[in-house]
Design a protein around this motif. Sequence first.
Motif, mmCIF file in Angstrom:
data_model
loop_
_atom_site.group_PDB
_atom_site.id
_atom_site.type_symbol
_atom_site.label_atom_id
_atom_site.label_comp_id
_atom_site.label_asym_id
_atom_site.label_seq_id
_atom_site.Cartn_x
_atom_site.Cartn_y
_atom_site.Cartn_z
ATOM 1 N N LEU A 253 0.840 -1.197 0.000
ATOM 2 C CA LEU A 253 0.000 0.000 0.000
ATOM 3 C C LEU A 253 0.874 1.245 0.000
ATOM 4 N N GLY A 254 0.679 2.090 -1.009
ATOM 5 C CA GLY A 254 1.427 3.330 -1.079
ATOM 6 C C GLY A 254 0.502 4.527 -1.091
ATOM 7 N N ALA A 255 1.010 5.668 -0.658
ATOM 8 C CA ALA A 255 0.231 6.905 -0.702
ATOM 9 C C ALA A 255 1.166 8.084 -0.923
ATOM 10 N N MET A 256 0.645 9.072 -1.618
ATOM 11 C CA MET A 256 1.330 10.352 -1.778
ATOM 12 C C MET A 256 0.556 11.379 -0.965
ATOM 13 N N VAL A 257 1.238 11.972 0.019
ATOM 14 C CA VAL A 257 0.603 12.906 0.949
ATOM 15 C C VAL A 257 0.824 14.331 0.441
ATOM 16 N N TRP A 258 -0.271 15.008 0.088
ATOM 17 C CA TRP A 258 -0.189 16.346 -0.484
ATOM 18 C C TRP A 258 -0.014 17.431 0.582
ATOM 19 N N GLY A 259 -0.565 17.231 1.741
ATOM 20 C CA GLY A 259 -0.330 18.187 2.828
ATOM 21 C C GLY A 259 -1.098 19.477 2.729
ATOM 22 N N GLY A 260 -2.301 19.438 2.171
ATOM 23 C CA GLY A 260 -3.101 20.655 2.106
ATOM 24 C C GLY A 260 -3.641 21.066 3.460
ATOM 25 N N LEU B 208 8.799 14.712 5.568
ATOM 26 C CA LEU B 208 8.910 13.256 5.553
ATOM 27 C C LEU B 208 10.169 12.898 6.326
ATOM 28 N N ASP B 209 10.007 12.210 7.439
ATOM 29 C CA ASP B 209 11.124 11.827 8.290
ATOM 30 C C ASP B 209 11.545 10.408 7.919
ATOM 31 N N LEU B 210 12.732 10.277 7.334
ATOM 32 C CA LEU B 210 13.201 8.955 6.908
ATOM 33 C C LEU B 210 13.547 8.072 8.102
ATOM 34 N N ASN B 211 13.811 8.646 9.239
ATOM 35 C CA ASN B 211 14.122 7.835 10.421
ATOM 36 C C ASN B 211 12.892 7.123 10.978
ATOM 37 N N THR B 212 11.698 7.649 10.677
ATOM 38 C CA THR B 212 10.471 7.052 11.204
ATOM 39 C C THR B 212 9.508 6.608 10.115
ATOM 40 N N ALA B 213 9.809 6.938 8.850
ATOM 41 C CA ALA B 213 8.909 6.630 7.727
ATOM 42 C C ALA B 213 7.539 7.245 7.947
ATOM 43 N N CYS B 214 7.517 8.472 8.434
ATOM 44 C CA CYS B 214 6.266 9.182 8.691
ATOM 45 C C CYS B 214 6.289 10.544 7.995
ATOM 46 N N VAL B 215 5.115 10.955 7.520
ATOM 47 C CA VAL B 215 4.922 12.316 7.020
ATOM 48 C C VAL B 215 4.107 13.072 8.054
ATOM 49 N N THR B 216 4.608 14.226 8.451
ATOM 50 C CA THR B 216 3.912 15.058 9.427
ATOM 51 C C THR B 216 3.568 16.403 8.796
ATOM 52 N N LEU C 24 12.978 1.804 -1.255
ATOM 53 C CA LEU C 24 13.026 0.362 -1.478
ATOM 54 C C LEU C 24 12.305 -0.376 -0.348
ATOM 55 N N ILE C 25 12.556 0.019 0.892
ATOM 56 C CA ILE C 25 11.845 -0.570 2.025
ATOM 57 C C ILE C 25 10.334 -0.366 1.870
ATOM 58 N N SER C 26 9.951 0.775 1.332
ATOM 59 C CA SER C 26 8.547 1.150 1.251
ATOM 60 C C SER C 26 7.820 0.559 0.046
ATOM 61 N N SER C 27 8.556 0.000 -0.917
ATOM 62 C CA SER C 27 7.903 -0.478 -2.139
ATOM 63 C C SER C 27 8.157 -1.940 -2.445
ATOM 64 N N SER C 28 8.999 -2.613 -1.687
ATOM 65 C CA SER C 28 9.310 -4.009 -1.999
ATOM 66 C C SER C 28 9.608 -4.751 -0.705
ATOM 67 N N ARG C 29 8.665 -5.587 -0.302
ATOM 68 C CA ARG C 29 8.808 -6.351 0.936
ATOM 69 C C ARG C 29 8.437 -7.804 0.668
ATOM 70 N N PRO C 30 8.904 -8.725 1.507
ATOM 71 C CA PRO C 30 8.494 -10.122 1.340
ATOM 72 C C PRO C 30 6.980 -10.252 1.239
ATOM 73 N N GLY C 31 6.538 -10.949 0.192
ATOM 74 C CA GLY C 31 5.104 -11.151 -0.006
ATOM 75 C C GLY C 31 4.437 -10.148 -0.915
ATOM 76 N N THR C 32 5.153 -9.086 -1.331
ATOM 77 C CA THR C 32 4.547 -8.086 -2.209
ATOM 78 C C THR C 32 4.995 -8.316 -3.648
ATOM 79 N N GLN C 33 4.499 -7.478 -4.544
ATOM 80 C CA GLN C 33 4.967 -7.479 -5.925
ATOM 81 C C GLN C 33 6.293 -6.727 -6.012
ATOM 82 N N ILE C 34 6.954 -6.872 -7.159
ATOM 83 C CA ILE C 34 8.196 -6.127 -7.377
ATOM 84 C C ILE C 34 7.925 -4.623 -7.434
#
Length: 821
Positions: free
Chosen positions: A63-70, A154-162, A376-386
Amino acid sequence: MAKPEQDSDWVWVRTPPESDTAGPHWPCGLDSAKSGTERPLKVVFSQPAKYWTDAAPIGNGRLGAMVWGGVTTEKLQLNHDTLWTGEPGNYTNSSAPAVLSKVRKLVDSGQYSQATAAAFDLSGEHSAIYQPLGDLDLDFTELGESYTSYKRELDLNTACVTVSYNMGDVLYTRRHFSSYPHQSIITKISANKSSSVSFVVSLTSQLHHTVSINSSNQIVLEGTCPSSNETAPASDADKKAGIKFSAILDLQVSNGTVKSSDGKTLKVNNADWVVLVLTAASSFAGPFVRPANSKVDPQSVALRTLDKMKGLSYSDIYQYHLDDYKNLFQRVTLQLGDAVSAVTASKSTANRIKSFKDDEDPSLVELLFHYGRYLLISSSRPGTQISNLQGIWSKDIAPAWDAAPHLNINLQMNYWPALPCNLSECQEPLFDFISSLSVNGSKTAKVNYEANGWVAHQVTDIWAKTSPDRGDPVWALWPMGGAWLCTHLWEHYSYTLDKSFLENTAYPLLEGSASFLLDWLITGSNGYLETNPSTSPEHAFIASDGKNASVSYSTTMDMAIIREIFVSVISSAEILGKSQTDLVAKIKTALPKLPPYKIARDGTVMEWALDFQDPEIHHRHVSHLFGLFPGHTITPEKTPDLCKAVANSLYKRGVEGPGWSTVWKMALWARLHSSEQAYTMVKHLFDLVDPAYERDYEGGLYSNLFTAHPPFQIDANYGFSAGIAEILVQSTEQELHLLPALPRERWPNGCVKGLKARGRVTVNICWKKGQLHEALVWCNVQNNIERLRYREQVATVSLLGGKVYRFGADLKCLKTWPLKK
């Protein structure tokens, strides 16, 4: 950790980091990790997104999302990894053998432009097209429009968008993340004043869909992907015949009220805080199952995923997310000089990119390096598609190049950083996909080419398409895609020494690829084994009749890939005790009959078997240099004359090019140990692309650090991380090279921790004033590395499993100690 398959029950449990990746502390005083603090790694935005490439990506592999932040409205543009058009296809062409014979005869007679024209008849069908899931929209207009102190990061240390801002005396905050443990996208909306959170939320899709509110007051989106792969408007019947999908949005509300007035949207009034949990699933049941025959009910799967979170607080879910993500992300840290200043850290990333040409801020290089690992962590994990051409982030029903994986560089580059950057698990979807390709590819090989083994061409999709794509043979006719992918199998073993993987997964696939290649090779008039027809991906030449052509024989890239596969099969067979088989015997007979590399009249590596005139000397592809990187048949130590020709080829190609071309050249220069040229390519990538005028650019970065072709495609983000790793560490099965291409004047002081090398080796390096200071090297198995190299110094070493070795600037071992479990 159990793989979270979308069509089966799963339970996530916390697991500690692998013992050979946790590692010891830094060897020198630049270790910011000693204090327990994390180096800030944030993509910062000064305003809401105006364009899609201003939005911030989150993902959990599926599951992916693009956060616009309006502010008055917020959009999360959603993707699911299995939403594609089409259905399993017939990837064979019974008329291909006759066409193949005709093309070969034309090539043999030197009629290359005629052979190119005839090869159009070897085309297959169009690939499937990646589809967007939909949009999660939040409407806050009743709260007003005036705001101050806006911040989005986007904090890469937590994989969160605030996202945060003030409206009057109320501070509003939104935190978004995509959880792999719980297979959901989580958003928490809060305020520092009670009863201040009010909004309307909806789910929509560009695809054929319905929206309803169920008995649990959840929004349910159900839809269907088109069954046709055509980009023309689909019929109503076609819209309903493809992969089915469902997304369910659940709201957890503190104190406020939730109601629906239209049966499609939910309105929250006067809450203290709200947690939105989105799950999604599709009816995709594998590449060989037609959507009409699938037994998977996506709504039931999405509801079961929600049910598994019952009883968990937001804090619990967030902590599981952090534990899982940090177990991967924190394996590697990079420090190129001093810590980023507070002033720099607060600047928008777009402004930092703009100023890079002047300040060459090394902390921005660090950020982009880690951003590739994050993606890469966010788009390719065991059990997902490439990870496809856009990872799992795509907004259009007709995206550029269909967002389909391309096998003449793009899919391979997506996985370049997985091994050196310590994310080997993220490669698992690639191996699953190669296995699927081998099934369809065996049919394509047998029918199209009357050959054994299996083959795949230039473009593929979720249905594991293996036939040539439709169109010009300059790109469509390239039966080396599957073989190139198979080089990743041996690379995975050489890094991990996983013999079970080699025996059960890698070798059968390598064996099938090699069997095809042996049958594909034919003896030419000069006695060498040839590939005919043969193209150099997407690049034409001028034939003797003065016309542009692309089809000839034995291109340099063909032969480089074949060598890699043949050597990998021989090496694998020796390890597995299978070196006496007929296949290995045939390979050993064929290897010396492959034509050697040739150097052209102008001192460059010949791209084709003949020294054709090149109509586009600055062409974006550098396929003929494959043998240097990612291959291993050209090296500075063993083939210095060829390396000189590679350098000449790179100078001839020039600096300009799309993002993926830039980072490939960066890695090639690194393999040549040319630090300044490698850095030139690093610097070239840092050019801010204005999405309103993106066609005026060649390469560059968007404000969210996505790399541009243009338009956006994700491969250069991954390739950049791999290229930085090549600058800092290179290895073979017998040698470990420290700082082989470090731009000493640009990055005089720094440390890297946790990079991987072949032989299951982990490396920490610290350098000062442009010189190696100390290095820690360890592995948890007996290792056969023989040489440790730094610049002109070479030391003979033998690494014992379970021990950490500390080396000084002179490569003398200063100390050893047991590796902590």
